[in-house]
Scaffold this motif. Structure first.
Motif, mmCIF file in Angstrom:
data_model
loop_
_atom_site.group_PDB
_atom_site.id
_atom_site.type_symbol
_atom_site.label_atom_id
_atom_site.label_comp_id
_atom_site.label_asym_id
_atom_site.label_seq_id
_atom_site.Cartn_x
_atom_site.Cartn_y
_atom_site.Cartn_z
ATOM 1 N N SER A 68 -3.002 4.532 -10.078
ATOM 2 C CA SER A 68 -2.594 3.465 -9.164
ATOM 3 C C SER A 68 -3.142 3.695 -7.757
ATOM 4 O O SER A 68 -2.876 2.924 -6.851
ATOM 5 C CB SER A 68 -1.067 3.383 -9.141
ATOM 6 O OG SER A 68 -0.543 4.607 -8.698
ATOM 7 N N MET A 69 -3.897 4.776 -7.571
ATOM 8 C CA MET A 69 -4.445 5.086 -6.250
ATOM 9 C C MET A 69 -5.805 4.438 -6.062
ATOM 10 O O MET A 69 -6.666 4.534 -6.933
ATOM 11 C CB MET A 69 -4.643 6.601 -6.100
ATOM 12 C CG MET A 69 -3.383 7.385 -6.199
ATOM 13 S SD MET A 69 -2.257 6.868 -4.917
ATOM 14 C CE MET A 69 -0.768 7.053 -5.822
ATOM 15 N N ILE A 70 -5.985 3.818 -4.926
ATOM 16 C CA ILE A 70 -7.261 3.183 -4.648
ATOM 17 C C ILE A 70 -7.995 4.019 -3.599
ATOM 18 O O ILE A 70 -7.513 4.175 -2.478
ATOM 19 C CB ILE A 70 -7.046 1.730 -4.176
ATOM 20 C CG1 ILE A 70 -6.352 0.953 -5.312
ATOM 21 C CG2 ILE A 70 -8.379 1.077 -3.799
ATOM 22 C CD1 ILE A 70 -5.851 -0.400 -4.943
ATOM 23 N N PRO A 71 -9.146 4.592 -3.996
ATOM 24 C CA PRO A 71 -9.848 5.521 -3.095
ATOM 25 C C PRO A 71 -10.084 4.986 -1.681
ATOM 26 O O PRO A 71 -9.886 5.704 -0.713
ATOM 27 C CB PRO A 71 -11.176 5.772 -3.827
ATOM 28 C CG PRO A 71 -10.813 5.634 -5.263
ATOM 29 C CD PRO A 71 -9.789 4.532 -5.311
ATOM 30 N N LYS A 72 -10.445 3.725 -1.562
ATOM 31 C CA LYS A 72 -10.745 3.244 -0.203
ATOM 32 C C LYS A 72 -9.471 3.159 0.658
ATOM 33 O O LYS A 72 -9.538 3.295 1.870
ATOM 34 C CB LYS A 72 -11.517 1.925 -0.216
ATOM 35 C CG LYS A 72 -10.764 0.726 -0.695
ATOM 36 C CD LYS A 72 -11.622 -0.533 -0.521
ATOM 37 C CE LYS A 72 -10.842 -1.739 -0.995
ATOM 38 N NZ LYS A 72 -11.609 -2.974 -0.989
ATOM 39 N N TYR A 73 -8.316 2.962 0.029
ATOM 40 C CA TYR A 73 -7.067 2.970 0.795
ATOM 41 C C TYR A 73 -6.698 4.397 1.192
ATOM 42 O O TYR A 73 -6.160 4.643 2.268
ATOM 43 C CB TYR A 73 -5.914 2.354 -0.011
ATOM 44 C CG TYR A 73 -6.011 0.855 -0.184
ATOM 45 C CD1 TYR A 73 -6.878 0.088 0.596
ATOM 46 C CD2 TYR A 73 -5.216 0.200 -1.117
ATOM 47 C CE1 TYR A 73 -6.965 -1.286 0.429
ATOM 48 C CE2 TYR A 73 -5.297 -1.182 -1.294
ATOM 49 C CZ TYR A 73 -6.174 -1.917 -0.512
ATOM 50 O OH TYR A 73 -6.254 -3.271 -0.687
ATOM 51 N N ILE A 74 -6.959 5.328 0.281
ATOM 52 C CA ILE A 74 -6.713 6.740 0.588
ATOM 53 C C ILE A 74 -7.556 7.140 1.804
ATOM 54 O O ILE A 74 -7.061 7.746 2.741
ATOM 55 C CB ILE A 74 -7.101 7.638 -0.613
ATOM 56 C CG1 ILE A 74 -6.319 7.250 -1.849
ATOM 57 C CG2 ILE A 74 -6.977 9.124 -0.254
ATOM 58 C CD1 ILE A 74 -5.102 8.027 -2.155
ATOM 59 N N GLU A 75 -8.832 6.752 1.758
ATOM 60 C CA GLU A 75 -9.734 7.077 2.861
ATOM 61 C C GLU A 75 -9.268 6.418 4.154
ATOM 62 O O GLU A 75 -9.363 7.002 5.234
ATOM 63 C CB GLU A 75 -11.164 6.631 2.530
ATOM 64 C CG GLU A 75 -11.867 7.636 1.649
ATOM 65 C CD GLU A 75 -13.152 7.090 1.017
ATOM 66 O OE1 GLU A 75 -13.480 5.900 1.218
ATOM 67 O OE2 GLU A 75 -13.803 7.870 0.309
ATOM 68 N N MET A 122 0.843 -1.200 0.000
ATOM 69 C CA MET A 122 0.000 0.000 0.000
ATOM 70 C C MET A 122 0.873 1.243 0.000
ATOM 71 O O MET A 122 1.518 1.556 0.997
ATOM 72 C CB MET A 122 -0.908 -0.045 1.245
ATOM 73 C CG MET A 122 -1.986 0.998 1.231
ATOM 74 S SD MET A 122 -3.267 0.604 2.423
ATOM 75 C CE MET A 122 -2.972 1.851 3.658
ATOM 76 N N HIS A 123 0.930 1.931 -1.112
ATOM 77 C CA HIS A 123 1.758 3.128 -1.199
ATOM 78 C C HIS A 123 0.940 4.401 -0.985
ATOM 79 O O HIS A 123 1.463 5.497 -1.065
ATOM 80 C CB HIS A 123 2.476 3.166 -2.546
ATOM 81 C CG HIS A 123 1.543 3.223 -3.702
ATOM 82 N ND1 HIS A 123 1.774 3.969 -4.816
ATOM 83 C CD2 HIS A 123 0.355 2.635 -3.915
ATOM 84 C CE1 HIS A 123 0.766 3.821 -5.647
ATOM 85 N NE2 HIS A 123 -0.104 3.024 -5.135
ATOM 86 N N GLU A 124 -0.342 4.219 -0.712
ATOM 87 C CA GLU A 124 -1.214 5.375 -0.566
ATOM 88 C C GLU A 124 -0.811 6.299 0.578
ATOM 89 O O GLU A 124 -0.917 7.516 0.453
ATOM 90 C CB GLU A 124 -2.670 4.925 -0.363
ATOM 91 C CG GLU A 124 -3.395 4.617 -1.657
ATOM 92 C CD GLU A 124 -3.059 3.234 -2.209
ATOM 93 O OE1 GLU A 124 -2.307 2.493 -1.548
ATOM 94 O OE2 GLU A 124 -3.532 2.905 -3.301
ATOM 95 N N LEU A 125 -0.364 5.728 1.710
ATOM 96 C CA LEU A 125 -0.044 6.578 2.860
ATOM 97 C C LEU A 125 0.996 7.633 2.505
ATOM 98 O O LEU A 125 0.831 8.806 2.812
ATOM 99 C CB LEU A 125 0.426 5.739 4.062
ATOM 100 C CG LEU A 125 0.742 6.548 5.320
ATOM 101 C CD1 LEU A 125 -0.468 7.332 5.810
ATOM 102 C CD2 LEU A 125 1.250 5.644 6.440
ATOM 103 N N GLY A 126 2.062 7.214 1.831
ATOM 104 C CA GLY A 126 3.104 8.158 1.430
ATOM 105 C C GLY A 126 2.551 9.257 0.543
ATOM 106 O O GLY A 126 2.905 10.425 0.683
#
Ligand SMILES: [Zn+2]
Length: 113
Positions: free
Chosen positions: A38-45, A1-5
């Protein structure tokens, strides 16, 4: 999961904008994310609350607008959704198309009080 960065980078950018524009408090952040990015909205949330902790964005609302991944067929010039049709034109079965939208990752709006 690279969303946090990525979300942390977004928060830094918004903080910079807030300082430059003298925004004391931010109410809402609107992101536009293409469904082919490559961003997944639910991971961003999911990682948003952790990313905004102790920042100017604490307690802000996050809104994500998903942009459709559309392509224009090179054979018949019709526009279709690439994801739903798995990259094949539903009108003529061609696999040759130009990408119109769907790779976006944009800070669309910063809503301040
Ligand atoms: Zn076609």
């Amino acid at each position: 999961m690279h969303e946090l960065g990525v979300v942390i980078e977004v928060v830094k950018t918004v903080e910079k904008v807030a300082v430059e524009n003298h925004l004391a408090k931010i109410e809402k952040l609107v992101l536009q994310i293409g469904e082919l990015s490559s961003m997944i909205p639910k991971y961003i949330e999911a990682c948003y609350p952790a990313a905004i902790e102790n920042t100017i964005l604490q307690n802000t609302e996050l809104k994500i607008e998903v942009m459709p991944g559309n392509g224009m067929c090179k054979s018949c010039n019709k526009v279709f959704n690439i994801k739903e049709n798995k990259g094949v034109c539903p009108h003529c079965d061609s696999k040759a198309w130009d990408l119109l939208s769907g790779k976006e990752f944009i800070i669309k709006e910063i809503v301040a009080y």
